[in-house]
Structure formats: structure tokens, C-alpha cells
Scaffold this motif. Structure first.
Motif, short mmCIF file in Angstrom:
data_model
loop_
_atom_site.label_atom_id
_atom_site.label_comp_id
_atom_site.label_asym_id
_atom_site.label_seq_id
_atom_site.Cartn_x
_atom_site.Cartn_y
_atom_site.Cartn_z
N GLU A 14 0.92 -1.22 0.05
CA GLU A 14 0.10 0.06 0.09
C GLU A 14 0.94 1.30 -0.02
N ASP A 15 0.77 2.15 -0.80
CA ASP A 15 1.40 3.39 -0.98
C ASP A 15 0.93 4.53 -0.16
N GLU A 16 -0.23 4.30 0.45
CA GLU A 16 -0.73 5.46 1.27
C GLU A 16 -0.70 5.18 2.49
N PHE A 17 0.41 5.98 3.03
CA PHE A 17 0.96 5.67 4.45
C PHE A 17 -0.23 5.41 5.65
N VAL A 35 3.05 -7.81 10.90
CA VAL A 35 2.51 -7.16 9.32
C VAL A 35 3.76 -6.42 8.94
N ALA A 36 4.02 -6.43 7.70
CA ALA A 36 5.03 -5.94 6.72
C ALA A 36 4.37 -5.13 5.89
N ILE A 37 4.95 -3.90 5.99
CA ILE A 37 4.47 -3.08 4.94
C ILE A 37 5.47 -2.51 3.98
N ALA A 38 4.84 -2.73 2.59
CA ALA A 38 5.72 -2.36 1.45
C ALA A 38 5.01 -1.23 0.69
N VAL A 57 -2.24 -8.19 1.49
CA VAL A 57 -3.36 -7.25 1.08
C VAL A 57 -2.62 -6.37 0.19
N VAL A 58 -3.04 -6.52 -0.92
CA VAL A 58 -2.38 -5.79 -2.24
C VAL A 58 -3.32 -4.65 -2.78
N GLY A 63 0.20 4.36 -7.21
CA GLY A 63 0.18 5.68 -8.02
C GLY A 63 -0.25 5.21 -9.13
N ASN A 64 0.68 5.40 -10.72
CA ASN A 64 -0.04 4.92 -11.85
C ASN A 64 0.43 3.59 -12.17
#
Length: 125
Positions: A14-17, A35-38, A57-58, A63-64
Motif C-alpha cells: 500500500e503506497d498511502e501511508f 505485519v510488513a508494509i511495502a 493485502v495488495v 500511483g500509476n
């Protein structure tokens, strides 16, 4: 009552912090051991190369950038996953991943946990 995610290791792409932090807390509150955040595909690739995950969870788009190729890698590796998306046109998902769990943003913690649980049960069949 046992938490549905009890002891599981979850990868969150997830790109939204703030959303990523919310998903992490939801998973931990339901018993996830780790839980690992990428936030990028590169971070996600590194995470699955170095650790074993029980589920993921993907976010459908960073972004684009589409995460479909990463989801395909998860499927090939046998890691159950849930797509999280704020998009309404999910035709690409339906055709590439029939039966995939999709949680629409904004979502409740109960919806996310239920989708992760269903994805794990479907994988075990």
C-alpha cells in the motif's frame, strides 16, 4: 473466541501511508503475529524474497503502477491475497483473477479480515 488472523504473517502492499498503518493495526488487532508494509513493488519483492507470508493485502494501483504482476507472483507462490481498491472498474481483476477477494476502499476492519480469511480458505482447497 480465537482471532481469525491469529499468529499469521501479513504483507501489506500500500503506497498511502495512513491506509497502510490502518491495515497494519486492523491485522494486529485481529491477532496477526507480524505485519510488513511495502510501499513500492521493489519493497514488496524484497519482502517476499526474504520472508514467508501467510497472506497479503495488495493495493490495486501504486500511483500509476498496476500491481497485477505482483499479484500473479503471489498466486504462483501460493500466497493468498486480497485486493484493496478505491477504483470502481475492476474488470481487469475479474478477468485475470476470477474469484479474487476485493475489498473496496474505504473498507471496514471486519470486511478486510473476512476477505483475508476467505482468501486463505479458498487457497487451502
Amino acid at each position: 473466541m480465537t482471532a481469525l488472523l491469529d499468529g499469521l504473517r501479513i504483507l501489506v502492499l500500500e503506497d498511502e501511508f495512513l491506509i497502510a498503518m490502518d491495515v497494519e493495526q486492523i491485522c494486529r488487532d485481529d491477532g496477526a503475529a507480524d505485519v510488513a508494509i511495502a510501499r513500492t513493488l521493489e519493497e514488496a519483492d524484497a519482502a517476499i524474497s526474504s520472508s514467508a507470508f501467510d497472506a497479503a493485502v495488495v493495493d490495486l494501483r501504486l500511483g500509476n503502477v498496476s500491481t497485477i504482476p505482483f499479484a500473479e507472483k503471489l498466486r504462483q507462490d501460493g500466497i493468498p491475497f486480497v485486493f484493496a481498491s478505491g477504483y470502481t472498474d475492476l474488470t481487469e481483476i475479474a478477468s485475470s483473477f476470477p474469484g479474487a477477494s476485493i475489498v473496496g476502499k474505504p473498507y471496514s476492519g471486519e470486511d478486510l479480515v473476512a476477505a483475508l480469511t476467505a482468501a486463505r480458505k479458498n487457497k487451502q482447497r
